[in-house]
Design a protein around this motif. Structure first.
Motif, PDB file in Angstrom:
ATOM      1  N   ASP A   1     -14.247 -23.296 -79.905  1.00  0.00           N
ATOM      2  CA  ASP A   1     -13.445 -23.612 -81.087  1.00  0.00           C
ATOM      3  C   ASP A   1     -12.179 -22.760 -81.175  1.00  0.00           C
ATOM      4  OD1 ASP A   1     -15.407 -25.431 -81.799  1.00  0.00           O
ATOM      5  OD2 ASP A   1     -16.307 -24.139 -83.326  1.00  0.00           O
ATOM      6  N   LEU A   2     -12.283 -21.486 -80.823  1.00  0.00           N
ATOM      7  CA  LEU A   2     -11.156 -20.560 -80.960  1.00  0.00           C
ATOM      8  C   LEU A   2     -10.260 -20.493 -79.728  1.00  0.00           C
ATOM      9  CD1 LEU A   2     -12.880 -17.522 -82.743  1.00  0.00           C
ATOM     10  CD2 LEU A   2     -11.576 -19.398 -83.776  1.00  0.00           C
ATOM     11  N   ASP A   3     -10.655 -21.154 -78.650  1.00  0.00           N
ATOM     12  CA  ASP A   3      -9.892 -21.102 -77.397  1.00  0.00           C
ATOM     13  C   ASP A   3      -8.539 -21.776 -77.577  1.00  0.00           C
ATOM     14  OD1 ASP A   3      -8.901 -21.179 -74.819  1.00  0.00           O
ATOM     15  OD2 ASP A   3     -10.756 -21.892 -73.932  1.00  0.00           O
ATOM     16  N   ASP A   4      -7.477 -21.015 -77.360  1.00  0.00           N
ATOM     17  CA  ASP A   4      -6.123 -21.544 -77.476  1.00  0.00           C
ATOM     18  C   ASP A   4      -5.540 -21.913 -76.116  1.00  0.00           C
ATOM     19  OD1 ASP A   4      -5.694 -19.086 -76.347  1.00  0.00           O
ATOM     20  OD2 ASP A   4      -4.478 -18.285 -77.974  1.00  0.00           O
ATOM     21  N   GLY A   5      -6.398 -22.009 -75.126  1.00  0.00           N
ATOM     22  CA  GLY A   5      -5.957 -22.320 -73.770  1.00  0.00           C
ATOM     23  C   GLY A   5      -6.096 -21.125 -72.846  1.00  0.00           C
ATOM     24  N   ASP A   6      -5.974 -19.931 -73.405  1.00  0.00           N
ATOM     25  CA  ASP A   6      -6.100 -18.696 -72.629  1.00  0.00           C
ATOM     26  C   ASP A   6      -7.410 -17.987 -72.928  1.00  0.00           C
ATOM     27  OD1 ASP A   6      -3.556 -18.967 -71.460  1.00  0.00           O
ATOM     28  OD2 ASP A   6      -2.613 -18.063 -73.206  1.00  0.00           O
ATOM     29  N   GLY A   7      -8.333 -18.686 -73.561  1.00  0.00           N
ATOM     30  CA  GLY A   7      -9.586 -18.081 -73.975  1.00  0.00           C
ATOM     31  C   GLY A   7      -9.476 -17.584 -75.412  1.00  0.00           C
ATOM     32  N   ALA A   8     -10.621 -17.248 -75.975  1.00  0.00           N
ATOM     33  CA  ALA A   8     -10.668 -16.754 -77.350  1.00  0.00           C
ATOM     34  C   ALA A   8     -10.746 -15.231 -77.337  1.00  0.00           C
ATOM     35  CB  ALA A   8     -11.897 -17.330 -78.054  1.00  0.00           C
TER      36      ALA A   8
ATOM     37  N   GLU B   1      -8.668  -9.434 -70.046  1.00  0.00           N
ATOM     38  CA  GLU B   1      -9.254  -8.354 -70.832  1.00  0.00           C
ATOM     39  C   GLU B   1      -9.341  -8.731 -72.307  1.00  0.00           C
ATOM     40  OE1 GLU B   1     -11.089  -4.798 -71.404  1.00  0.00           O
ATOM     41  OE2 GLU B   1     -10.350  -5.449 -69.459  1.00  0.00           O
ATOM     42  N   GLY B   2     -10.543  -8.667 -72.883  1.00  0.00           N
ATOM     43  CA  GLY B   2     -10.722  -8.925 -74.305  1.00  0.00           C
ATOM     44  C   GLY B   2     -10.716 -10.392 -74.694  1.00  0.00           C
TER      45      GLY B   2
END
Length: 64
Positions: A13-20, A58-59
């Motif tokens: 749900d929170l993934d903006d394309g570069d991961g959440a 990272e993160g």
């Protein structure tokens, strides 16, 4: 409640394309399910080890 599944769902749900952002995933699962942050971190580690997600940077977390 399956915190691992909840964490993976939130990642998607929170993934903006570069991961959440990892902190945002933990915070969202804590807010939605009233879970302990340490338990959510453990669930994320289990998901990472189980091949359900990975860390593209990272993160950041990305569901598979």
């Amino acid at each position: 409640m399956d915190l691992e599944a909840a964490a993976v769902d939130v990642m998607s749900d929170l993934d903006d394309g570069d991961g959440a952002e990892r902190a945002a995933v933990v915070s969202a699962v804590v807010d939605e399910h009233g879970a302990d942050p340490e338990a959510v971190e453990s669930a994320i580690q289990e998901a990472l080890m189980g091949g359900k997600c990975y860390e593209p940077a990272e993160g950041r977390l990305k569901a598979i």
